[in-house]
Design a protein around this motif. Structure first.
Motif, mmCIF file in Angstrom:
data_model
loop_
_atom_site.group_PDB
_atom_site.id
_atom_site.type_symbol
_atom_site.label_atom_id
_atom_site.label_comp_id
_atom_site.label_asym_id
_atom_site.label_seq_id
_atom_site.Cartn_x
_atom_site.Cartn_y
_atom_site.Cartn_z
ATOM 1 N N VAL A 1 2.144 6.588 4.591
ATOM 2 C CA VAL A 1 2.657 5.550 3.941
ATOM 3 C C VAL A 1 3.839 5.088 5.151
ATOM 4 N N ALA A 2 4.274 4.025 5.239
ATOM 5 C CA ALA A 2 5.358 3.451 6.298
ATOM 6 C C ALA A 2 6.436 2.753 5.001
ATOM 7 N N SER A 3 6.168 2.386 3.175
ATOM 8 C CA SER A 3 6.916 1.913 2.670
ATOM 9 C C SER A 3 6.406 2.092 0.989
ATOM 10 N N LEU A 4 6.894 2.173 -0.112
ATOM 11 C CA LEU A 4 6.073 2.310 -1.384
ATOM 12 C C LEU A 4 6.447 0.580 -1.898
ATOM 13 N N VAL A 5 5.744 -0.107 -2.731
ATOM 14 C CA VAL A 5 6.634 -0.899 -3.924
ATOM 15 C C VAL A 5 5.629 -1.072 -4.873
ATOM 16 N N LEU A 6 6.753 -1.160 -5.713
ATOM 17 C CA LEU A 6 5.691 -0.185 -7.407
ATOM 18 C C LEU A 6 6.334 -1.368 -8.021
ATOM 19 N N ALA B 1 -12.466 4.906 5.964
ATOM 20 C CA ALA B 1 -13.311 4.037 6.298
ATOM 21 C C ALA B 1 -13.240 2.937 6.808
ATOM 22 N N LEU B 2 -12.103 2.187 6.150
ATOM 23 C CA LEU B 2 -11.835 0.651 6.707
ATOM 24 C C LEU B 2 -10.597 0.795 8.008
ATOM 25 N N GLY B 3 -10.361 1.564 9.067
ATOM 26 C CA GLY B 3 -10.236 1.892 9.726
ATOM 27 C C GLY B 3 -8.372 1.666 9.537
ATOM 28 N N VAL B 4 -8.064 1.913 8.420
ATOM 29 C CA VAL B 4 -7.025 1.606 8.712
ATOM 30 C C VAL B 4 -6.271 3.260 9.476
ATOM 31 N N ASP B 5 -5.817 3.439 10.348
ATOM 32 C CA ASP B 5 -5.089 4.114 11.247
ATOM 33 C C ASP B 5 -3.493 4.267 10.977
ATOM 34 N N ARG B 6 -2.759 3.863 10.193
ATOM 35 C CA ARG B 6 -1.300 3.412 10.901
ATOM 36 C C ARG B 6 -1.236 3.353 9.687
ATOM 37 N N PRO B 7 0.247 3.604 9.442
ATOM 38 C CA PRO B 7 1.267 4.385 7.974
ATOM 39 C C PRO B 7 0.793 2.456 7.782
ATOM 40 N N ALA B 8 0.464 2.940 6.143
ATOM 41 C CA ALA B 8 0.860 1.556 5.901
ATOM 42 C C ALA B 8 2.075 1.020 4.614
ATOM 43 N N HIS B 9 1.956 0.028 4.388
ATOM 44 C CA HIS B 9 3.052 -0.735 3.210
ATOM 45 C C HIS B 9 2.095 -0.523 1.589
ATOM 46 N N LEU B 10 1.951 0.294 0.987
ATOM 47 C CA LEU B 10 1.354 0.423 -0.379
ATOM 48 C C LEU B 10 2.081 0.128 -1.552
ATOM 49 N N VAL B 11 1.163 -1.055 -2.115
ATOM 50 C CA VAL B 11 1.592 -2.052 -3.156
ATOM 51 C C VAL B 11 1.194 -1.319 -4.393
ATOM 52 N N GLY B 12 1.605 -0.805 -5.536
ATOM 53 C CA GLY B 12 0.729 -0.882 -6.270
ATOM 54 C C GLY B 12 1.299 -1.453 -7.992
ATOM 55 N N ASN B 13 0.431 -1.662 -8.668
ATOM 56 C CA ASN B 13 1.197 -1.899 -9.758
ATOM 57 C C ASN B 13 0.988 -1.248 -11.132
ATOM 58 N N SER B 14 1.181 -0.514 -12.587
ATOM 59 C CA SER B 14 0.960 0.031 -12.838
ATOM 60 C C SER B 14 0.013 0.892 -13.173
ATOM 61 N N LEU B 15 -1.378 1.638 -13.032
ATOM 62 C CA LEU B 15 -1.844 2.791 -12.839
ATOM 63 C C LEU B 15 -1.161 2.937 -10.916
ATOM 64 N N HIS C 1 7.769 -13.224 -0.800
ATOM 65 C CA HIS C 1 9.787 -13.244 -0.576
ATOM 66 C C HIS C 1 10.344 -12.208 -0.318
ATOM 67 N N LEU C 2 9.975 -11.011 -1.986
ATOM 68 C CA LEU C 2 11.263 -10.175 -1.211
ATOM 69 C C LEU C 2 11.067 -8.831 -1.030
ATOM 70 N N VAL C 3 8.659 -9.068 -0.924
ATOM 71 C CA VAL C 3 8.432 -7.567 -0.457
ATOM 72 C C VAL C 3 8.701 -7.547 1.644
ATOM 73 N N THR C 4 8.384 -8.710 1.835
ATOM 74 C CA THR C 4 8.812 -9.531 3.441
ATOM 75 C C THR C 4 10.055 -8.809 3.999
ATOM 76 N N ASP C 5 11.317 -9.416 2.980
ATOM 77 C CA ASP C 5 12.651 -8.901 3.182
ATOM 78 C C ASP C 5 12.156 -7.828 2.808
ATOM 79 N N PHE C 6 12.272 -6.683 2.353
ATOM 80 C CA PHE C 6 11.792 -5.430 1.838
ATOM 81 C C PHE C 6 11.529 -5.095 3.170
ATOM 82 N N TRP C 7 10.161 -5.268 3.306
ATOM 83 C CA TRP C 7 9.713 -4.693 4.529
ATOM 84 C C TRP C 7 10.722 -4.834 6.169
ATOM 85 N N ALA C 8 11.277 -5.960 6.353
ATOM 86 C CA ALA C 8 12.129 -6.812 7.658
ATOM 87 C C ALA C 8 13.117 -5.361 7.567
ATOM 88 N N ALA C 9 13.908 -5.732 6.557
ATOM 89 C CA ALA C 9 15.117 -4.856 6.496
ATOM 90 C C ALA C 9 15.232 -4.088 5.202
#
Length: 288
Positions: free
Chosen positions: A121-126, A91-105, A275-283
């Protein structure tokens, strides 16, 4: 859509299958989706949302039945929340793989969505994610005992303050604004029902059930997707020992332990988390 969520980065709503979903959208660039924990709201990602929106299109959602999002017309389970999240992204028009960041549940929802629809999904950050062990705070285990669960879920400022205090190592994060947000969410007419449905589907008074965890982690381990798992070493909701379980079950994952940090590292360590997640996504880590 009413009060479009991408105006000035303020929360708004989008209609998904006739159901209102509260969301916040800001920034331009690769898409990032932020998913909060049980009984929580997108406010848990406010600081990180702003940091990431400098160079990403960031979507924060109130999960179905949480905060300002209407409940589903079916029981609230992990799979149902993942489906509802996917529909919201459409519904929001997210039509490409996204980085998912989820906390707890939200971490378990992100994993379920990645398994069910990996092309999204482009990556998972848990972050302090559910799914890695049976141990969980007694406050959530007691909710599995009805009618005690309903009694414990009666909204009050004292209960909200106790809950907020348990989430953070640093009590300075227990602000009046956070208490107001927690109380408003707890006072929604469907809030107790949604919580009890989720708790009942995920565990018992003994802790988080093993069946769904084993199936989900086995499936995530087979995914060809970069993984980052982080924890706060002072988590009183899901113990930091679960990070060791994550390393064992997801050996390709990058991991990080934040010192002197509780259940919401994206709040207590927002700048470091960013900083941690953006470094992770870059490499990203090597796949497979």
């Amino acid at each position: 859509m009413s009060t479009p969520p991408d105006r000035a980065g303020d929360p708004g709503t989008v209609t998904v299958r006739g159901r209102a979903v509260r969301c916040r959208v800001a920034g331009q660039g690769p898409p990032v989706v932020l998913l909060h924990g049980i009984g929580r709201t997108l406010a848990d990602f406010a600081e990180l949302h702003d940091l990431l929106a400098r160079d990403h299109r960031v979507v924060s959602l109130d999960l179905a039945g949480h905060g300002g999002s209407a409940p589903l017309d079916e029981p609230h389970t992990l799979a149902a929340l993942a489906r509802a999240t996917a529909e919201s992204l459409d519904a929001l028009g997210v039509d490409r793989p996204a980085h998912l960041v989820g906390n707890s549940l939200g971490g378990a929802v992100a994993m379920r969505l990645a398994v069910d629809e990996p092309s999204r999904v482009a990556s998972l950050v848990l972050a302090n994610s559910a799914g890695f062990g049976a141990e969980v705070t007694i406050a959530l285990r007691l909710l599995a005992l009805r009618p005690l669960g309903r009694l414990l879920l009666r909204p009050s400022r004292a209960v909200a303050r106790h809950t907020e205090r348990a989430l953070f190592h640093d009590a300075r994060h227990v602000t009046a604004a956070r208490l107001d947000t927690a109380l408003a969410a707890a006072r929604r007419p469907h809030a107790a029902r949604v919580m009890l449905e989720l708790v009942g589907s995920l565990g018992t008074v003994r802790g988080v059930a093993p069946g769904w965890r084993a199936e989900l982690l086995d499936a995530v381990a087979r995914l060809d997707v970069p993984l980052l798992v982080v924890w706060g070493d002072r988590d009183r909701i899901l113990p930091a020992a679960h990070l060791d379980a994550a390393r064992a079950r997801l050996p390709r994952a990058r991991t990080h332990l934040f010192p002197d940090t509780g259940h919401l590292p994206q709040v207590e360590r927002a700048a470091q988390f960013h900083h941690l997640v953006t470094d992770f996504w870059a490499a990203p880590p090597a796949r497979g």
